[in-house]
Design a protein around this motif. Structure first.
Motif, PDB file in Angstrom:
ATOM      1  N   MET A 156       0.829  -1.195   0.000  1.00  0.00           N
ATOM      2  CA  MET A 156       0.000   0.000   0.000  1.00  0.00           C
ATOM      3  C   MET A 156       0.874   1.259   0.000  1.00  0.00           C
ATOM      4  O   MET A 156       0.564   2.212  -0.698  1.00  0.00           O
ATOM      5  CB  MET A 156      -0.923  -0.031   1.229  1.00  0.00           C
ATOM      6  CG  MET A 156      -1.886   1.095   1.293  1.00  0.00           C
ATOM      7  SD  MET A 156      -3.072   0.964  -0.050  1.00  0.00           S
ATOM      8  CE  MET A 156      -4.225   2.173   0.395  1.00  0.00           C
ATOM      9  N   TYR A 157       1.957   1.231   0.776  1.00  0.00           N
ATOM     10  CA  TYR A 157       2.838   2.394   0.819  1.00  0.00           C
ATOM     11  C   TYR A 157       3.453   2.681  -0.547  1.00  0.00           C
ATOM     12  O   TYR A 157       3.524   3.835  -0.974  1.00  0.00           O
ATOM     13  CB  TYR A 157       3.942   2.180   1.859  1.00  0.00           C
ATOM     14  CG  TYR A 157       5.002   3.250   1.822  1.00  0.00           C
ATOM     15  CD1 TYR A 157       4.761   4.496   2.382  1.00  0.00           C
ATOM     16  CD2 TYR A 157       6.230   3.038   1.202  1.00  0.00           C
ATOM     17  CE1 TYR A 157       5.708   5.495   2.333  1.00  0.00           C
ATOM     18  CE2 TYR A 157       7.193   4.022   1.152  1.00  0.00           C
ATOM     19  CZ  TYR A 157       6.926   5.251   1.713  1.00  0.00           C
ATOM     20  OH  TYR A 157       7.864   6.236   1.656  1.00  0.00           O
ATOM     21  N   GLU A 158       3.891   1.645  -1.228  1.00  0.00           N
ATOM     22  CA  GLU A 158       4.503   1.825  -2.545  1.00  0.00           C
ATOM     23  C   GLU A 158       3.502   2.399  -3.546  1.00  0.00           C
ATOM     24  O   GLU A 158       3.844   3.266  -4.348  1.00  0.00           O
ATOM     25  CB  GLU A 158       5.059   0.498  -3.064  1.00  0.00           C
ATOM     26  CG  GLU A 158       6.264   0.005  -2.296  1.00  0.00           C
ATOM     27  CD  GLU A 158       7.455   0.935  -2.433  1.00  0.00           C
ATOM     28  OE1 GLU A 158       7.639   1.516  -3.521  1.00  0.00           O
ATOM     29  OE2 GLU A 158       8.186   1.098  -1.444  1.00  0.00           O
ATOM     30  N   PHE A 159       2.261   1.926  -3.483  1.00  0.00           N
ATOM     31  CA  PHE A 159       1.234   2.444  -4.380  1.00  0.00           C
ATOM     32  C   PHE A 159       0.986   3.928  -4.121  1.00  0.00           C
ATOM     33  O   PHE A 159       0.932   4.735  -5.053  1.00  0.00           O
ATOM     34  CB  PHE A 159      -0.067   1.660  -4.218  1.00  0.00           C
ATOM     35  CG  PHE A 159      -1.229   2.292  -4.926  1.00  0.00           C
ATOM     36  CD1 PHE A 159      -1.325   2.220  -6.308  1.00  0.00           C
ATOM     37  CD2 PHE A 159      -2.203   2.975  -4.211  1.00  0.00           C
ATOM     38  CE1 PHE A 159      -2.396   2.821  -6.968  1.00  0.00           C
ATOM     39  CE2 PHE A 159      -3.261   3.571  -4.864  1.00  0.00           C
ATOM     40  CZ  PHE A 159      -3.358   3.492  -6.249  1.00  0.00           C
ATOM     41  N   LEU A 160       0.835   4.312  -2.859  1.00  0.00           N
ATOM     42  CA  LEU A 160       0.592   5.712  -2.529  1.00  0.00           C
ATOM     43  C   LEU A 160       1.782   6.586  -2.898  1.00  0.00           C
ATOM     44  O   LEU A 160       1.619   7.724  -3.336  1.00  0.00           O
ATOM     45  CB  LEU A 160       0.252   5.850  -1.047  1.00  0.00           C
ATOM     46  CG  LEU A 160      -1.088   5.265  -0.621  1.00  0.00           C
ATOM     47  CD1 LEU A 160      -1.255   5.370   0.884  1.00  0.00           C
ATOM     48  CD2 LEU A 160      -2.226   5.958  -1.330  1.00  0.00           C
ATOM     49  N   ARG A 161       2.968   6.058  -2.721  1.00  0.00           N
ATOM     50  CA  ARG A 161       4.178   6.806  -3.068  1.00  0.00           C
ATOM     51  C   ARG A 161       4.245   7.047  -4.565  1.00  0.00           C
ATOM     52  O   ARG A 161       4.505   8.169  -5.014  1.00  0.00           O
ATOM     53  CB  ARG A 161       5.408   6.047  -2.595  1.00  0.00           C
ATOM     54  CG  ARG A 161       6.695   6.767  -2.858  1.00  0.00           C
ATOM     55  CD  ARG A 161       7.868   5.997  -2.245  1.00  0.00           C
ATOM     56  NE  ARG A 161       9.095   6.571  -2.677  1.00  0.00           N
ATOM     57  CZ  ARG A 161       9.813   6.137  -3.723  1.00  0.00           C
ATOM     58  NH1 ARG A 161       9.411   5.090  -4.396  1.00  0.00           N
ATOM     59  NH2 ARG A 161      10.927   6.743  -4.061  1.00  0.00           N
ATOM     60  N   GLU A 162       4.013   6.035  -5.351  1.00  0.00           N
ATOM     61  CA  GLU A 162       4.038   6.180  -6.806  1.00  0.00           C
ATOM     62  C   GLU A 162       2.916   7.102  -7.287  1.00  0.00           C
ATOM     63  O   GLU A 162       3.111   7.892  -8.206  1.00  0.00           O
ATOM     64  CB  GLU A 162       3.908   4.815  -7.484  1.00  0.00           C
ATOM     65  CG  GLU A 162       5.123   3.942  -7.329  1.00  0.00           C
ATOM     66  CD  GLU A 162       6.344   4.519  -8.014  1.00  0.00           C
ATOM     67  OE1 GLU A 162       6.185   5.141  -9.090  1.00  0.00           O
ATOM     68  OE2 GLU A 162       7.455   4.362  -7.476  1.00  0.00           O
ATOM     69  N   PHE A 163       1.749   6.998  -6.681  1.00  0.00           N
ATOM     70  CA  PHE A 163       0.630   7.851  -7.055  1.00  0.00           C
ATOM     71  C   PHE A 163       0.940   9.315  -6.764  1.00  0.00           C
ATOM     72  O   PHE A 163       0.678  10.196  -7.590  1.00  0.00           O
ATOM     73  CB  PHE A 163      -0.637   7.422  -6.304  1.00  0.00           C
ATOM     74  CG  PHE A 163      -1.828   8.257  -6.641  1.00  0.00           C
ATOM     75  CD1 PHE A 163      -2.518   8.061  -7.822  1.00  0.00           C
ATOM     76  CD2 PHE A 163      -2.261   9.247  -5.769  1.00  0.00           C
ATOM     77  CE1 PHE A 163      -3.623   8.839  -8.145  1.00  0.00           C
ATOM     78  CE2 PHE A 163      -3.350  10.035  -6.084  1.00  0.00           C
ATOM     79  CZ  PHE A 163      -4.039   9.825  -7.270  1.00  0.00           C
ATOM     80  N   SER A 164       1.509   9.583  -5.595  1.00  0.00           N
ATOM     81  CA  SER A 164       1.795  10.969  -5.235  1.00  0.00           C
ATOM     82  C   SER A 164       2.908  11.544  -6.087  1.00  0.00           C
ATOM     83  O   SER A 164       2.907  12.732  -6.391  1.00  0.00           O
ATOM     84  CB  SER A 164       2.143  11.071  -3.753  1.00  0.00           C
ATOM     85  OG  SER A 164       3.379  10.431  -3.494  1.00  0.00           O
ATOM     86  N   VAL A 165       3.860  10.730  -6.470  1.00  0.00           N
ATOM     87  CA  VAL A 165       4.961  11.216  -7.299  1.00  0.00           C
ATOM     88  C   VAL A 165       4.463  11.546  -8.701  1.00  0.00           C
ATOM     89  O   VAL A 165       4.886  12.530  -9.297  1.00  0.00           O
ATOM     90  CB  VAL A 165       6.101  10.176  -7.344  1.00  0.00           C
ATOM     91  CG1 VAL A 165       7.119  10.515  -8.410  1.00  0.00           C
ATOM     92  CG2 VAL A 165       6.762  10.083  -5.994  1.00  0.00           C
ATOM     93  N   SER A 166       3.567  10.777  -9.235  1.00  0.00           N
ATOM     94  CA  SER A 166       3.128  11.002 -10.613  1.00  0.00           C
ATOM     95  C   SER A 166       1.887  11.891 -10.672  1.00  0.00           C
ATOM     96  O   SER A 166       1.961  13.047 -11.085  1.00  0.00           O
ATOM     97  CB  SER A 166       2.865   9.673 -11.294  1.00  0.00           C
ATOM     98  OG  SER A 166       1.895   8.947 -10.575  1.00  0.00           O
ATOM     99  N   TYR A 167       0.753  11.371 -10.280  1.00  0.00           N
ATOM    100  CA  TYR A 167      -0.499  12.107 -10.422  1.00  0.00           C
ATOM    101  C   TYR A 167      -0.657  13.209  -9.378  1.00  0.00           C
ATOM    102  O   TYR A 167      -1.278  14.237  -9.659  1.00  0.00           O
ATOM    103  CB  TYR A 167      -1.688  11.151 -10.351  1.00  0.00           C
ATOM    104  CG  TYR A 167      -1.700  10.172 -11.494  1.00  0.00           C
ATOM    105  CD1 TYR A 167      -1.961  10.598 -12.785  1.00  0.00           C
ATOM    106  CD2 TYR A 167      -1.421   8.825 -11.291  1.00  0.00           C
ATOM    107  CE1 TYR A 167      -1.969   9.712 -13.845  1.00  0.00           C
ATOM    108  CE2 TYR A 167      -1.424   7.933 -12.342  1.00  0.00           C
ATOM    109  CZ  TYR A 167      -1.697   8.376 -13.619  1.00  0.00           C
ATOM    110  OH  TYR A 167      -1.690   7.492 -14.654  1.00  0.00           O
ATOM    111  N   GLY A 168      -0.118  13.016  -8.214  1.00  0.00           N
ATOM    112  CA  GLY A 168      -0.205  14.054  -7.186  1.00  0.00           C
ATOM    113  C   GLY A 168       0.524  15.312  -7.602  1.00  0.00           C
ATOM    114  O   GLY A 168       0.047  16.430  -7.406  1.00  0.00           O
ATOM    115  N   LEU A 169       1.689  15.153  -8.210  1.00  0.00           N
ATOM    116  CA  LEU A 169       2.454  16.296  -8.682  1.00  0.00           C
ATOM    117  C   LEU A 169       1.719  17.025  -9.802  1.00  0.00           C
ATOM    118  O   LEU A 169       1.669  18.256  -9.824  1.00  0.00           O
ATOM    119  CB  LEU A 169       3.828  15.840  -9.161  1.00  0.00           C
ATOM    120  CG  LEU A 169       4.765  16.931  -9.663  1.00  0.00           C
ATOM    121  CD1 LEU A 169       5.051  17.926  -8.548  1.00  0.00           C
ATOM    122  CD2 LEU A 169       6.048  16.315 -10.166  1.00  0.00           C
TER     123      LEU A 169
END
Length: 52
Positions: A1-14
């Motif tokens: 779950m942490y890896e998914f949230l991290r990748e999401f925030s790096v790409s779509y969150g930015l």
């Protein structure tokens, strides 16, 4: 779950934060904002017109 949230925030969150930033920077320059901008700019001088 942490890896998914991290990748999401790096790409779509930015991307989402950049879109919000650009929208907020352009908001005062929209066509209907001139009246409100002028009123806000002149509001600090309201008391000076009465000699105070």
């Amino acid at each position: 779950m942490y890896e998914f949230l991290r990748e999401f925030s790096v790409s779509y969150g930015l991307v989402a934060m950049m879109i919000v930033f650009v929208a907020l920077c352009l908001w005062p320059f929209r066509p209907g904002a001139q009246k409100h901008n002028h009123q806000a700019a002149q509001s600090i001088f309201e008391d000076e017109a009465h000699g105070e």
